[in-house]
Scaffold this motif. Structure first.
Motif, PDB file in Angstrom:
ATOM      1  N   GLU A   1       0.845  -1.210   0.000  1.00 17.51           N
ATOM      2  CA  GLU A   1       0.000   0.000   0.000  1.00 17.51           C
ATOM      3  C   GLU A   1       0.876   1.255   0.000  1.00 17.51           C
ATOM      4  N   GLN A   2       1.943   1.214   0.798  1.00 16.85           N
ATOM      5  CA  GLN A   2       2.843   2.373   0.838  1.00 16.85           C
ATOM      6  C   GLN A   2       3.422   2.656  -0.544  1.00 16.85           C
ATOM      7  N   GLN A   3       3.810   1.600  -1.258  1.00 18.57           N
ATOM      8  CA  GLN A   3       4.402   1.827  -2.576  1.00 18.57           C
ATOM      9  C   GLN A   3       3.366   2.379  -3.552  1.00 18.57           C
ATOM     10  N   ARG A   4       2.130   1.911  -3.459  1.00 23.05           N
ATOM     11  CA  ARG A   4       1.092   2.447  -4.349  1.00 23.05           C
ATOM     12  C   ARG A   4       0.858   3.926  -4.073  1.00 23.05           C
ATOM     13  N   VAL A   5       0.860   4.300  -2.780  1.00 19.16           N
ATOM     14  CA  VAL A   5       0.695   5.710  -2.427  1.00 19.16           C
ATOM     15  C   VAL A   5       1.885   6.513  -2.951  1.00 19.16           C
ATOM     16  N   ALA A   6       3.086   5.941  -2.800  1.00 23.80           N
ATOM     17  CA  ALA A   6       4.295   6.652  -3.248  1.00 23.80           C
ATOM     18  C   ALA A   6       4.250   6.879  -4.760  1.00 23.80           C
ATOM     19  N   ILE A   7       3.772   5.889  -5.498  1.00 26.27           N
ATOM     20  CA  ILE A   7       3.669   6.025  -6.955  1.00 26.27           C
ATOM     21  C   ILE A   7       2.660   7.122  -7.302  1.00 26.27           C
ATOM     22  N   ALA A   8       1.507   7.076  -6.635  1.00 29.29           N
ATOM     23  CA  ALA A   8       0.475   8.089  -6.905  1.00 29.29           C
ATOM     24  C   ALA A   8       0.975   9.481  -6.546  1.00 29.29           C
ATOM     25  N   ARG A   9       1.687   9.587  -5.427  1.00 25.81           N
ATOM     26  CA  ARG A   9       2.191  10.885  -4.990  1.00 25.81           C
ATOM     27  C   ARG A   9       3.161  11.455  -6.025  1.00 25.81           C
ATOM     28  N   ALA A  10       4.038  10.582  -6.533  1.00 26.66           N
ATOM     29  CA  ALA A  10       5.001  11.040  -7.538  1.00 26.66           C
ATOM     30  C   ALA A  10       4.274  11.482  -8.813  1.00 26.66           C
ATOM     31  N   LEU A  11       3.261  10.737  -9.224  1.00 27.85           N
ATOM     32  CA  LEU A  11       2.542  11.062 -10.460  1.00 27.85           C
ATOM     33  C   LEU A  11       1.797  12.388 -10.351  1.00 27.85           C
ATOM     34  N   LEU A  12       1.264  12.662  -9.146  1.00 23.48           N
ATOM     35  CA  LEU A  12       0.453  13.871  -8.981  1.00 23.48           C
ATOM     36  C   LEU A  12       1.276  15.143  -9.054  1.00 23.48           C
ATOM     37  N   ALA A  13       2.593  15.042  -8.951  1.00 25.56           N
ATOM     38  CA  ALA A  13       3.437  16.223  -9.120  1.00 25.56           C
ATOM     39  C   ALA A  13       3.697  16.490 -10.601  1.00 25.56           C
ATOM     40  N   SER A  14       2.974  15.814 -11.486  1.00 25.65           N
ATOM     41  CA  SER A  14       3.103  15.982 -12.945  1.00 25.65           C
ATOM     42  C   SER A  14       4.535  15.859 -13.444  1.00 25.65           C
ATOM     43  N   PRO A  15       5.199  14.747 -13.173  1.00 29.13           N
ATOM     44  CA  PRO A  15       6.586  14.622 -13.636  1.00 29.13           C
ATOM     45  C   PRO A  15       6.652  14.445 -15.150  1.00 29.13           C
ATOM     46  N   ARG A  16       7.796  14.866 -15.718  1.00 33.33           N
ATOM     47  CA  ARG A  16       8.037  14.608 -17.136  1.00 33.33           C
ATOM     48  C   ARG A  16       8.692  13.254 -17.322  1.00 33.33           C
ATOM     49  N   LEU A  17       9.213  12.738 -16.226  1.00 30.58           N
ATOM     50  CA  LEU A  17       9.924  11.467 -16.250  1.00 30.58           C
ATOM     51  C   LEU A  17       9.744  10.854 -14.868  1.00 30.58           C
ATOM     52  N   LEU A  18       9.369   9.591 -14.825  1.00 28.80           N
ATOM     53  CA  LEU A  18       9.174   8.948 -13.534  1.00 28.80           C
ATOM     54  C   LEU A  18      10.320   7.972 -13.283  1.00 28.80           C
ATOM     55  N   LEU A  19      11.042   8.188 -12.177  1.00 30.33           N
ATOM     56  CA  LEU A  19      12.153   7.319 -11.810  1.00 30.33           C
ATOM     57  C   LEU A  19      11.684   6.379 -10.708  1.00 30.33           C
ATOM     58  N   MET A  20      11.900   5.095 -10.890  1.00 31.68           N
ATOM     59  CA  MET A  20      11.478   4.141  -9.854  1.00 31.68           C
ATOM     60  C   MET A  20      12.679   3.302  -9.441  1.00 31.68           C
ATOM     61  N   ASP A  21      12.975   3.302  -8.132  1.00 34.65           N
ATOM     62  CA  ASP A  21      14.142   2.594  -7.632  1.00 34.65           C
ATOM     63  C   ASP A  21      13.718   1.309  -6.918  1.00 34.65           C
ATOM     64  N   GLU A  22      13.784   0.206  -7.593  1.00 27.17           N
ATOM     65  CA  GLU A  22      13.431  -1.100  -7.042  1.00 27.17           C
ATOM     66  C   GLU A  22      12.164  -1.037  -6.173  1.00 27.17           C
ATOM     67  N   PRO A  23      11.068  -0.568  -6.738  1.00 28.10           N
ATOM     68  CA  PRO A  23       9.878  -0.376  -5.895  1.00 28.10           C
ATOM     69  C   PRO A  23       9.295  -1.680  -5.366  1.00 28.10           C
ATOM     70  N   LEU A  24       9.697  -2.808  -5.952  1.00 32.67           N
ATOM     71  CA  LEU A  24       9.123  -4.078  -5.510  1.00 32.67           C
ATOM     72  C   LEU A  24      10.035  -4.848  -4.560  1.00 32.67           C
ATOM     73  N   SER A  25      11.278  -4.349  -4.384  1.00 31.49           N
ATOM     74  CA  SER A  25      12.274  -5.205  -3.736  1.00 31.49           C
ATOM     75  C   SER A  25      11.947  -5.535  -2.289  1.00 31.49           C
ATOM     76  N   SER A  26      11.204  -4.650  -1.602  1.00 33.45           N
ATOM     77  CA  SER A  26      10.943  -4.927  -0.193  1.00 33.45           C
ATOM     78  C   SER A  26       9.623  -5.676   0.004  1.00 33.45           C
ATOM     79  N   LEU A  27       9.000  -6.103  -1.090  1.00 34.24           N
ATOM     80  CA  LEU A  27       7.671  -6.702  -0.968  1.00 34.24           C
ATOM     81  C   LEU A  27       7.715  -8.217  -1.176  1.00 34.24           C
ATOM     82  N   ASP A  28       6.773  -8.917  -0.562  1.00 33.35           N
ATOM     83  CA  ASP A  28       6.694 -10.352  -0.801  1.00 33.35           C
ATOM     84  C   ASP A  28       5.995 -10.608  -2.139  1.00 33.35           C
ATOM     85  N   ARG A  29       5.975 -11.880  -2.525  1.00 32.12           N
ATOM     86  CA  ARG A  29       5.522 -12.225  -3.863  1.00 32.12           C
ATOM     87  C   ARG A  29       4.080 -11.805  -4.157  1.00 32.12           C
ATOM     88  N   ALA A  30       3.231 -11.994  -3.146  1.00 34.84           N
ATOM     89  CA  ALA A  30       1.822 -11.637  -3.356  1.00 34.84           C
ATOM     90  C   ALA A  30       1.674 -10.127  -3.559  1.00 34.84           C
TER      91      ALA A  30
END
Lengths: 358, 217
Positions: free
Chosen positions: A136-165
């Motif tokens: 949930e935190q990562q989804r919020v972080a993604i939405a927060r980044a998008l709402l700042a209207s970026p021209r380029l979205l950088l994502m740093d291993e957003p899945l690495s701390s999550l389990d498979r599900a």
């Protein structure tokens, strides 16, 4: 299409980053490499978070760094999804989302409601970040980044701390970002499955240098890159669209042929990229009968290359898609295989399971 | 019961409040710099900030450099004046304001500030809207410690301020004077009052600290 042009260097004790690359950015570009290869550092340089870096950074002809100029992070309009989310703990989820929205100086941004719906955050708005799960935190972080209207979205291993599900829960959201929000994504990962599932292009970083870049299929069929990163062993990536789905097995059309792949429910017509390792592919010169192997594809040998030890590496053409097969030199001689031979490529379906497929 | 003059108490509270506010204004940027700088002079600056912890108040003599500069500037001497007391107290309570602030800024770290910058926040904006709320406990500790330390100060006040009713006669001096003149009852009442007040202040701070960790998470 936007272009990101980099020629940067940064020295750290025991580590030197020296990367030059011109990147056409469309869809999702994976920045791939082993741990310690400098992926995150490069991402931070692009975002303007490493003041110590030398060299040039320009995006769509606008110089962000170089010739004495340095555009600070808050004026670059790059979205950054950190590995650990970095939500502001003193603000509610909604206040976190509004943080970037209120500071975006353009009117083109997709609204709060649409973003909340796209990332399925409606239930979470009043919550505090520490009470959210990692996914949930990562989804919020993604939405927060998008709402700042970026021209380029950088994502740093957003899945690495999550389990498979949790990974499977987020992957479809990430996959849909470029199309839904019209923003190119530069995605750092050391996980091959993530590259295959999400990216259309890949930049391979090894020991602080750009070792290769190109389409995912191009880079992953190269044999010379295998020693540079874990999981880069010989193989190939084929793309196919779902024609039938039944009982946990999707049948994909690859060229004029069918490939059966185990995966969770997936809509018909969806295009999937499937990585097939060379060691999982056998060849036969006659169509085998009475076989447990579910995938038998007509193929033509394009190249026979020397492999390690007693092996040879075959590069196969399957109706325009590439496939690799690793067999012993003995087998190659015995079957009298030559470049141009027609063969049958045999692939066990169970070898095609990906940790990230739906 | 002998008549109790409350003047020194009000003077003490005024001095402590003004000192705490002045310190907040000066210590915040310095603590921020100390928390995030990579400069080599950082250790030296930290040592200077901590010096009032080890130096006796007698070092802050009336003939200090600051004192002479003040005389030049304002044509009035710092000694035996309320302004002088404020300046002396600010110097003497400096570490009590800087250190908690620095510790809480360090605990907040760069990470939230970087996130704020990628979301379009200018540095001052990030400081006000992200770092400061997260470091709230540092501010609280700094203000309370500066206030309380100034309230209990004796040596500096004696050296710099003297004992002028309404100007420099603060509560600790008043107690001292009562003892000197064998007016023990008044001394006891003032001392007990100061004791209770200090306890209440510190107790509130520690209770709040329990509820509010150094960095809000």
């Amino acid at each position: 299409m936007s272009t990101l042009s980099l020629q940067v260097a940064l020295e750290r004790p025991g580590f030197t980053l020296d990367a030059s690359v011109d990147l056409p950015l469309a869809g999702i570009t994976a920045l791939f490499g082993p741990s310690g290869s400098g992926k995150t550092t490069l991402l931070r340089i692009i975002a303007g978070l490493e003041r110590g870096a030398r060299g040039r950074v320009s995006f769509d002809g606008e110089t962000w760094q170089g010739n004495g100029a340095y555009v600070p992070t808050h004026r670059r309009r790059v979205g950054y999804v950190f590995q650990d989310g970095r939500l502001f703990p003193h603000l509610s989820v909604e206040q976190n989302l509004r943080f970037g929205l209120e500071r975006a100086n353009t009117k083109t941004s997709i609204g709060l409601a649409a973003t909340v719906a796209a990332l399925d955050l409606g239930e979470l708005l009043a919550r505090r970040p520490p009470s959210l799960s990692g996914g949930e935190q990562q989804r919020v972080a993604i939405a927060r980044a998008l709402l700042a209207s970026p021209r380029l979205l950088l994502m740093d291993e957003p899945l690495s701390s999550l389990d498979r599900a949790r990974k499977r829960e987020i992957v479809p959201h990430i996959e849909a970002l470029p199309e839904r929000f019209g923003v190119p994504v530069l995605y750092v990962t050391h996980n091959v499955d993530e590259v295959v599932r999400l990216a259309n292009r890949v930049v391979l970083l090894a020991a602080g240098r750009v070792a290769a870049q190109g389409s995912v299929a191009e880079v992953f069929e190269r044999l010379d890159l295998a020693p540079l990163a874990d999981g880069l062993e010989a193989g190939a990536v084929v793309r196919g669209s779902v024609v039938t789905y039944d009982g946990g097995i999707a049948t994909l059309r690859v060229g004029r042929q069918l490939l059966r792949v185990p995966m969770g429910a997936t809509p018909l017509g969806t295009v999937h990229s499937i990585r097939i390792l060379a060691r999982e592919v056998a060849v036969a010169t006659l169509r085998p009968q009475q076989l447990s192997i579910r995938n038998v594809l007509d193929a033509r040998i394009l190249r026979i290359e020397p492999g390690t030890g007693l092996n040879v590496e075959l590069l196969l053409d399957v109706d325009g898609e590439r496939l690799r097969s690793r067999i012993t030199r003995d087998a190659c001689d015995e079957l009298e295989l030559t470049e141009g031979s027609q063969v049958f490529a045999l692939i066990k379906s169970v070898a095609l399971e990906s940790s990230l497929s739906p | 019961m002998a008549e109790l003059e409350l003047g020194p108490l009000w003077l003490s509270l005024r001095l402590a409040a003004i000192t705490a506010l002045v310190l907040l204004a000066i210590a915040t940027p310095l603590a921020w710099w100390l928390a995030f700088t990579r400069s080599r002079v950082r250790a030296a600056v930290e040592a200077i900030v901590a010096m009032p912890l080890v130096l006796p108040p007698t070092v802050l003599g009336p003939a200090g450099a600051l004192g002479s500069a003040w005389v030049e500037l304002t044509d009035s001497t710092l000694t035996f004046s309320f302004a002088g007391l404020v300046i002396a107290s600010v110097i003497y309570s400096f570490p009590f304001a800087v250190q908690p602030l620095q510790a809480s800024f360090e605990a907040v770290g760069r990470a939230p500030l970087e996130a704020a910058a990628t979301l379009g926040a200018r540095p001052l904006d990030a400081f006000l809207s992200v770092a400061s709320p997260l470091a709230l406990r540092g501010y609280l500790s700094a203000v309370v410690l500066a206030f309380a330390h100034t309230l209990g100060e004796f040596g500096v006040v004696l050296m710099v301020g003297g004992n002028i009713p309404g100007r420099t006669k603060v509560i600790s001096i008043a107690i001292y004077e009562h003892v000197e003149t064998l007016a023990y009852t008044q001394a006891h009442i003032l001392a007990a009052g100061l004791l209770v007040f200090s306890f209440v202040v510190l107790f509130s701070v520690y209770t709040l600290n329990r509820r509010m960790p150094l960095v809000r998470t």
